[in-house]
Structure formats: C-alpha cells, structure tokens
Design an enzyme around this catalytic site. Structure first.
Site, short mmCIF file in Angstrom:
data_model
loop_
_atom_site.label_atom_id
_atom_site.label_comp_id
_atom_site.label_asym_id
_atom_site.label_seq_id
_atom_site.Cartn_x
_atom_site.Cartn_y
_atom_site.Cartn_z
CG HIS A 1 68.83 47.35 45.24
ND1 HIS A 1 68.32 46.10 45.55
CD2 HIS A 1 68.44 48.33 46.36
CE1 HIS A 1 67.40 46.36 46.86
NE2 HIS A 1 67.78 47.38 47.19
CG ASP A 2 67.61 43.09 43.17
OD1 ASP A 2 67.78 44.02 44.20
OD2 ASP A 2 66.66 42.97 42.71
CB THR A 3 73.69 42.76 40.53
OG1 THR A 3 73.62 44.09 40.30
CG2 THR A 3 72.51 42.02 39.76
CE1 TYR B 1 65.67 39.66 39.55
CE2 TYR B 1 65.65 41.80 39.45
CZ TYR B 1 65.81 40.51 39.82
OH TYR B 1 66.96 40.76 41.06
#
Length: 438
Positions: free
Chosen positions: A230-232, A174
């Site tokens: 940010h990604d969640t 990731y």
C-alpha cells in the site's frame, strides 16, 4: 505451465507500468527472525492461543487461508519474479476482479457479501443483525480467525495505530496498522461479541497459534501498510512474501494436503473507469491438484467467489447477498468440479464493470443513503440449507422495498453508521436510529 503467449502479453503490458512507478523511500526489513518468531517490533507478545477442539472435514479442503495485498494492477504483479515463482506452484486466476474502489469496501464485501454502498475509507460499523461469513462458519462449528500485522492488541477498535519504525529506528513512528484493512472489526456482530472479538488477532498471535498447532480452519491475513504494497511497491511486497509467505508454504503446520491458500490483492491501481478491476490472484496449497499447478484459469471470479467457494466446500448456508449472484460468485473451478457446483459462464460483454466507486446507494453511502435491507430469503448459494439470518433482522425490509436514497451530505449530515476516529479509545456504538437498522 503457463502459455507462452499469455506470459509474453503480461510482460509487455507490465513494462510501462513498472517503469512509471515512483521511487520508494522505504527499504524492506524483516520484523522478526522468521515468520513464526514473535517480535518486539510488534506492540505486544502473544500470551494465549486459540483452543479449537476438532476439525470439520470439507469436500476439497479442511483449511482455507486468505492473504490480501494492496493496490496493484494484475500485470505489475504478474511480471514480478517472486510472484511468477509463486504462480508456478498453483493456479493463477487471470480473470479475478476486485468489486469496487477504494480498499475498505472490498474488505467489507469479502466478509459480508456486499459493500453496502461504501465508497471511501472512513470509519464505519455495521449493525449486529447483519450476517457475515463467520456466521456461516460457526453454524457448522468451523473454527476461524483473522491475523492483522502490527495491530496493537486483540480486537483493537481504533482507526489506526503508529508503531516504532523497525526498519529505520531513528525515524518517527509509522502508521503500520489501519482499521480499514481489518474487515471483521467493522461488523458489530463480531467486534462486540467478546468470544468472537478475541479471534481478531495480530502476527505475534499467528506465530503462537501455528507453533502450538492451533491455527484455525478459516484464516484471513492482512500484512501491514508497507508489507502489503500500500505505502510501497510490488517489489517491497515481494520481499515480504519471500520472508514471511514462502516459508509457510512448506511448513506442514500451516500448509498440508488439505489446505487451500489464496493470495490476492484488494483492488488494482487504476482509476480509469474503462479498465477492468482485475487483480492478481493465485490458488496455492496442498489441496490444489498436482496436475493444475503452474496453470491458469480464466473463469470470471470476484472477492465474492471466496465466500461461495467456502460455502461449496463445507455445504454452508448463504448470506443471501452477492454471494448468491451467479454472475459474480463463481466457485473456484477445481472446487466446483469436486463439489458438483455448476459455475456460470459470463460472456465478456456481460461482465460488470467493477472499476467504479460511489455509485451504489447503501447504508454506508452518505450521498445516497438507504437503510440496511434484509438478504434475499429465496436465494440459493453454493452450499445448501437456505439463507442465514441473524437475530433482529427485519425480513420485511427487502432490497425491493427500500425507500428512495437520501443525500445526507446535502443536509450536512452523514450516515449514522459512520464514526469519528477520535471516539475509538473504547467501543463506540451508535444505536439504531431513524430506521437505520434492517
């Protein structure tokens, strides 16, 4: 305690925002047994600590720690239980604003008191004659460091870094670390100086420094791309704070009576230009007076205010940029009162609109390129001693004497300060060319 009317408004405004959030595939997982335990889930273990010898006393605090999260509207964070609990321990700033969009310009602004026209998350570097808050700190022998979660090595220069997915080991690696959230690496005056570069550290280093009593006086922290929301989403970030941040609030090695902790977000999650770029920010730590804990402050602040507050606390020089613009650089109120700094009251109709992007000419804007200019040598900051100048700055190239902006994009060119991510295995430096340096 927070006014009931304020909390009711926040909760009502947040309902639709929280219901509209998309389902998030990731499930929070602790990367280590605790925030001060090194872990193989990061790329490498720390094999050194900082070795700062003394503490420079400040007027209000002796240590300041900034923790930045990502892309969240004020009402969304303020309606989340963990954030409500945190706010009860400090001063919630209800009129704190990011300065632009997207992420990277805000991080740059928080270090250099300007985002220099940047309006994207591309890979840039800023020449060594441009000053940062680090120059102001070192000018008074104040120690500093930044800690980046999942950064693979000290002073890593790459655009991004994939790591094993510690939450789902069967999944592909990731992209936990990105350079755009590591602002000090962008400034050549820091990344290209070996002694300074070693202070761009990761979370294993943070654990090692704290355990050995080596945490410096000025600290900037960036969690990884899932833990910072940010990604969640905000609930994922809340779980991270419950694991990593909240325990540190009661650890005297991190937070003592002379510590100010700033929890904030880089920008809000709205691209509506008629909605202000207000972000959730709370002041915490032992330096916050007991009588102010659980209160709110509606003074106009921005990311430039942290630079000004640091200047006021240690009586530092200024950068001569937006840190000296009284409209956007108010010092945190309780610090201003203790240091004798007079903040500027900005009527609502005079507050700039910060929720914009791409309109400011600058050396990092290929659509409206101008060279780096010198700071305003006549500016007055929240400290004293004038404006700090780095070697090599052309003091004759001022903001008022810059040439007209050039649209390099129309010429199929880009600003000379933009780099390609493919060139990042080493420290790729583009020399000053075409009068690009100030």
């Amino acid at each position: 305690m927070f006014p009931a009317r304020f909390l009711s408004a926040v909760l009502l405004a947040a309902c639709s925002a929280r219901l509209a959030e998309a389902a998030i595939a990731q499930i929070f997982a602790k990367p280590a047994k605790g925030p001060l335990v090194q872990t193989a889930n990061y790329t490498g273990f720390s094999n050194n600590t900082l070795n700062d010898k003394h503490v420079v006393k400040g007027k209000v605090f002796n240590r300041v720690i900034q923790v930045w999260l990502e892309n969240t509207d004020f009402v969304t964070a303020a309606a989340t239980p963990i954030f409500q609990s945190i706010a009860e321990q400090g001063v919630l700033l209800t009129n704190y604003n990011s300065v632009t969009h997207p992420s990277e310009p805000n991080y740059i602004a928080a270090m250099g008191a300007d985002f220099f026209g940047s309006h994207d998350d591309n890979m840039y570097h800023i020449p060594s004659n441009i000053s940062t808050v680090v120059d102001l700190l070192e000018d008074k022998d104040i120690s500093w460091a930044t800690y980046q979660e999942n950064m693979p090595a000290d002073a890593f220069y790459g655009f991004s870094q994939n790591s094993p997915d510690y939450a789902s080991p069967d999944e592909p690696s990731y992209t936990y670390y990105v350079r755009k959230h590591n602002p000090l690496i962008i400034f050549d005056a820091i990344s290209q100086d070996p002694d300074r570069a070693k202070r761009i550290r990761n979370f294993n280093d943070f654990a090692n420094d704290v355990v050995h009593g080596k945490l410096p006086q000025w600290v900037f922290v960036t969690p990884n791309m899932v833990n910072d929301a940010h990604d969640t989403d905000i609930d994922f970030a809340a779980s991270f704070l419950e694991y990593w941040f909240i325990p540190l609030l009661t650890d005297p090695r991190v937070n003592d009576e002379d510590t100010l902790i700033i929890l904030t977000f880089d920008e809000n999650d709205s691209d509506m230009f008629d909605q202000q770029n207000t972000v959730y920010t709370v002041l915490l730590g032992g330096a916050v007076p007991l009588e102010l804990r659980g209160t709110t402050d509606d003074t106009l602040y921005t990311h430039y205010s942290t630079i000004s507050t640091v200047q006021a606390n240690w009586n530092l020089k200024s950068l001569g940029r937006q840190d000296t613009n009284p409209v956007v650089s108010n010092v945190y109120d309780f610090v201003a009162k203790k240091t004798g700094f007079k903040n500027t009251h900005v009527p609502p109709h005079e507050v700039p609109m910060f929720n914009i992007t791409g309109v400011a000419p600058g050396p990092l804007n290929s659509n409206a390129f101008v060279p780096f200019s010198a700071p305003d040598l006549h500016a007055h900051g929240a400290g004293s001693g004038g404006v700090f100048l780095r070697p090599g700055i052309n003091t004759h190239l001022t903001a008022s004497s810059l040439p007209k902006p050039v649209n390099l994009t129309a010429k199929n060119e880009a600003t000379p300060w933009q780099m390609s991510p493919e060139t990042t295995s080493g420290k790729h430096i583009i020399p000053c060319a075409n009068n690009a340096c100030a």
